[in-house]
Write an enzyme that holds these catalytic residues in place. Sequence first.
Site, PDB file in Angstrom:
ATOM      1  N   GLY A   1       0.851  -1.195   0.000  1.00 52.45           N
ATOM      2  CA  GLY A   1       0.000   0.000   0.000  1.00 52.45           C
ATOM      3  C   GLY A   1       0.878   1.233   0.000  1.00 52.45           C
TER       4      GLY A   1
ATOM      5  N   GLY B   1       1.242   4.113   4.049  1.00 56.08           N
ATOM      6  CA  GLY B   1       2.368   3.321   3.565  1.00 56.08           C
ATOM      7  C   GLY B   1       3.566   4.187   3.200  1.00 56.08           C
TER       8      GLY B   1
ATOM      9  CG  ASP C   1      -0.751   0.963  -4.259  1.00 58.41           C
ATOM     10  OD1 ASP C   1      -0.873   1.481  -3.142  1.00 58.41           O
ATOM     11  OD2 ASP C   1      -1.707   0.873  -5.071  1.00 58.41           O
TER      12      ASP C   1
ATOM     13  NE  ARG D   1     -19.128   3.310   6.789  1.00 55.81           N
ATOM     14  CZ  ARG D   1     -19.702   3.479   7.960  1.00 55.81           C
ATOM     15  NH1 ARG D   1     -18.969   3.417   9.049  1.00 55.81           N
ATOM     16  NH2 ARG D   1     -20.973   3.719   8.054  1.00 55.81           N
TER      17      ARG D   1
ATOM     18  NE  ARG E   1     -19.704   1.314  11.869  1.00 55.18           N
ATOM     19  CZ  ARG E   1     -18.661   1.995  12.287  1.00 55.18           C
ATOM     20  NH1 ARG E   1     -17.454   1.503  12.169  1.00 55.18           N
ATOM     21  NH2 ARG E   1     -18.799   3.184  12.825  1.00 55.18           N
TER      22      ARG E   1
ATOM     23  CG  ASN F   1     -10.335  -2.435   3.854  1.00 50.35           C
ATOM     24  OD1 ASN F   1     -10.185  -2.134   2.662  1.00 50.35           O
ATOM     25  ND2 ASN F   1     -10.324  -1.525   4.807  1.00 50.35           N
TER      26      ASN F   1
ATOM     27  CB  VAL G   1      -1.359  -0.312   9.182  1.00 49.88           C
ATOM     28  CG1 VAL G   1      -1.773   1.098   9.571  1.00 49.88           C
ATOM     29  CG2 VAL G   1       0.096  -0.545   9.581  1.00 49.88           C
ATOM     30  CB  THR G   2      -5.520  -2.927   6.490  1.00 50.94           C
ATOM     31  OG1 THR G   2      -4.392  -2.806   5.625  1.00 50.94           O
ATOM     32  CG2 THR G   2      -6.794  -2.721   5.684  1.00 50.94           C
ATOM     33  CG  ASN G   3      -8.440   0.843  10.745  1.00 49.40           C
ATOM     34  OD1 ASN G   3      -8.194   0.234  11.776  1.00 49.40           O
ATOM     35  ND2 ASN G   3      -8.056   2.090  10.537  1.00 49.40           N
TER      36      ASN G   3
ATOM     37  CG  ASP H   1      -5.550   3.973  19.388  1.00 52.10           C
ATOM     38  OD1 ASP H   1      -5.791   4.836  18.524  1.00 52.10           O
ATOM     39  OD2 ASP H   1      -5.923   2.795  19.279  1.00 52.10           O
TER      40      ASP H   1
ATOM     41  NE  ARG I   1      -4.670   9.618  16.443  1.00 55.51           N
ATOM     42  CZ  ARG I   1      -5.183   8.853  15.496  1.00 55.51           C
ATOM     43  NH1 ARG I   1      -5.951   7.828  15.810  1.00 55.51           N
ATOM     44  NH2 ARG I   1      -4.954   9.121  14.227  1.00 55.51           N
TER      45      ARG I   1
ATOM     46  CG  HIS J   1      -7.315   1.135  16.050  1.00 47.24           C
ATOM     47  ND1 HIS J   1      -6.877   2.240  16.726  1.00 47.24           N
ATOM     48  CD2 HIS J   1      -7.287   1.465  14.732  1.00 47.24           C
ATOM     49  CE1 HIS J   1      -6.595   3.191  15.845  1.00 47.24           C
ATOM     50  NE2 HIS J   1      -6.837   2.751  14.641  1.00 47.24           N
TER      51      HIS J   1
HETATM   52  N1  APR Z   1      -2.908  -4.370  -3.250  1.00 46.78           N
HETATM   53  C1  APR Z   1      -2.048  -3.366  -3.020  1.00 46.78           C
HETATM   54  N2  APR Z   1      -2.422  -2.116  -2.739  1.00 46.78           N
HETATM   55  C2  APR Z   1      -3.732  -1.852  -2.696  1.00 46.78           C
HETATM   56  C3  APR Z   1      -4.708  -2.853  -2.924  1.00 46.78           C
HETATM   57  C4  APR Z   1      -4.248  -4.170  -3.218  1.00 46.78           C
HETATM   58  N3  APR Z   1      -5.083  -5.175  -3.448  1.00 46.78           N
HETATM   59  N4  APR Z   1      -5.923  -2.280  -2.788  1.00 46.78           N
HETATM   60  C5  APR Z   1      -5.729  -0.995  -2.480  1.00 46.78           C
HETATM   61  N5  APR Z   1      -4.411  -0.727  -2.427  1.00 46.78           N
HETATM   62  C6  APR Z   1      -3.728   0.541  -2.142  1.00 46.78           C
HETATM   63  C7  APR Z   1      -4.383   1.731  -2.819  1.00 46.78           C
HETATM   64  O1  APR Z   1      -4.071   1.799  -4.200  1.00 46.78           O
HETATM   65  C8  APR Z   1      -3.802   2.898  -2.008  1.00 46.78           C
HETATM   66  O2  APR Z   1      -2.617   3.402  -2.607  1.00 46.78           O
HETATM   67  O3  APR Z   1      -3.782   0.857  -0.764  1.00 46.78           O
HETATM   68  C9  APR Z   1      -3.467   2.247  -0.653  1.00 46.78           C
HETATM   69  C10 APR Z   1      -4.259   2.839   0.500  1.00 46.78           C
HETATM   70  O4  APR Z   1      -3.848   4.144   0.666  1.00 46.78           O
HETATM   71  P1  APR Z   1      -4.805   5.330   1.126  1.00 46.78           P
HETATM   72  O5  APR Z   1      -6.094   5.240   0.412  1.00 46.78           O
HETATM   73  O6  APR Z   1      -4.006   6.592   1.089  1.00 46.78           O
HETATM   74  O7  APR Z   1      -5.146   4.939   2.645  1.00 46.78           O
HETATM   75  P2  APR Z   1      -4.235   5.240   3.933  1.00 46.78           P
HETATM   76  O8  APR Z   1      -4.610   6.546   4.509  1.00 46.78           O
HETATM   77  O9  APR Z   1      -2.822   4.973   3.599  1.00 46.78           O
HETATM   78  O10 APR Z   1      -4.788   4.132   4.922  1.00 46.78           O
HETATM   79  C11 APR Z   1      -4.492   2.757   4.725  1.00 46.78           C
HETATM   80  O11 APR Z   1      -4.469   2.232   7.050  1.00 46.78           O
HETATM   81  O12 APR Z   1      -4.950   3.526   8.881  1.00 46.78           O
HETATM   82  C12 APR Z   1      -5.433   2.549   8.007  1.00 46.78           C
HETATM   83  O13 APR Z   1      -7.829   2.939   7.934  1.00 46.78           O
HETATM   84  C13 APR Z   1      -6.643   3.046   7.215  1.00 46.78           C
HETATM   85  O14 APR Z   1      -7.207   0.879   6.321  1.00 46.78           O
HETATM   86  C14 APR Z   1      -6.597   2.135   6.036  1.00 46.78           C
HETATM   87  C15 APR Z   1      -5.088   1.914   5.821  1.00 46.78           C
END
Ligand code: APR
Length: 312
Positions: free
Chosen positions: A8, A13, A32, A81, A87, A94, A117-119, A147, A150, A174
């Site tokens: 990501g 990332g 990505d 979201r 949800r 995700n 890290v993904t939610n 957390d 913060r 979280h």
């Molecule tokens: N494989 C690789 N990358 C992917 C895929 C996939 N299958 N699907 C989505 N992505 C990439 C997107 O292209 C994007 O660049 O994941 C990245 C997510 O980045 P952002 O949308 O900027 O999100 P970000 O703020 O980085 O948050 C990522 O962390 O804190 C948590 O809730 C937040 O779940 C979220 C995650």
Amino acid sequence: MSKVVVIGAGNVGATASQYIVDRQLADVVLIDIVEGLPQGKALDLLQAGSPSNHDCSIIGTNNYVDTKDADIVVMTAGIARKPGMSRDDLLKTNANIVQSSIKEAHKYSPNAIFVVVTNPLDVMTQLVLKTTKLPSQRVIGMAGVLDSARFETFIAMELKVSVKDVRAMVLGGHGDLMVPVTSLASVAGIPLLNLIDKDTLTKLIKRTQDGGAEIVSLLKTGSAFYAPGASVAFMVEALLRDQNRLMAASVCPNGEYGLKDLYIGLPCILGANGVKKIVELELADNEMADLKKSATAIKETVNKMNELLVAV
Ligand code: APR
């Protein structure tokens, strides 16, 4: 040089990668699904090397072959979201992203430690464990550091002291039911409860629990990434340098705190092989009750996710 793969190349990332190379912790591979995005950000970060005095390698890719033999895999890919999205839709989307990318990453780095890290965080961390079948010590969720950071920041702001002197821990899931542990918070060793009145403390706790949402409402598009990125780098450093740092992270207890078979934020010691120990602390009765409530909510979401994944 150690190798960290960041899945990501979005806000979290890329920012985590920035902190990792800036502190000379490891070479980074940013991957990505979007073509050009990881390559562009990696090249930009590489060019930051001269002015910021680091010489780590950082490459961007869309191919998991390039992620081979990582020491640590940081999972940040996912979507946030969007308006009109339930949800459950988010959970399903995700979960699918996590499952498919982690399968690939694990194939090329079977010995890595996975930092998620993904939610929704605790649930996705559990999914990474299930997907990789690794020992739970090697699969860790990043939330507690963020957390806690913060909560510490709000305490420092309120008491007008350096955040360096504030220690606090936020446990549990979280989400809305996270548990800021006030009985253990301190400023340079002085119990926080000696320095702050109950009403003010209640406000700080609420602000911590809403910490992510406060930033979303200010940014309007997207969510927090500097503190999450720094929190990832903090964990990566503890793992790579075998530092035995005690912090809150999403881990899988085996009876500690009366909990089992789920990921939830607990105090733990991180070192070279991942979670060295989950530390059992004496919590106040209300804190223990809140932790149990948080665990129940996580279990419900895990069940929901399992139903949704079966339905695919
Ligand atoms: N494989 C690789 N990358 C992917 C895929 C996939 N299958 N699907 C989505 N992505 C990439 C997107 O292209 C994007 O660049 O994941 C990245 C997510 O980045 P952002 O949308 O900027 O999100 P970000 O703020 O980085 O948050 C990522 O962390 O804190 C948590 O809730 C937040 O779940 C979220 C995650």
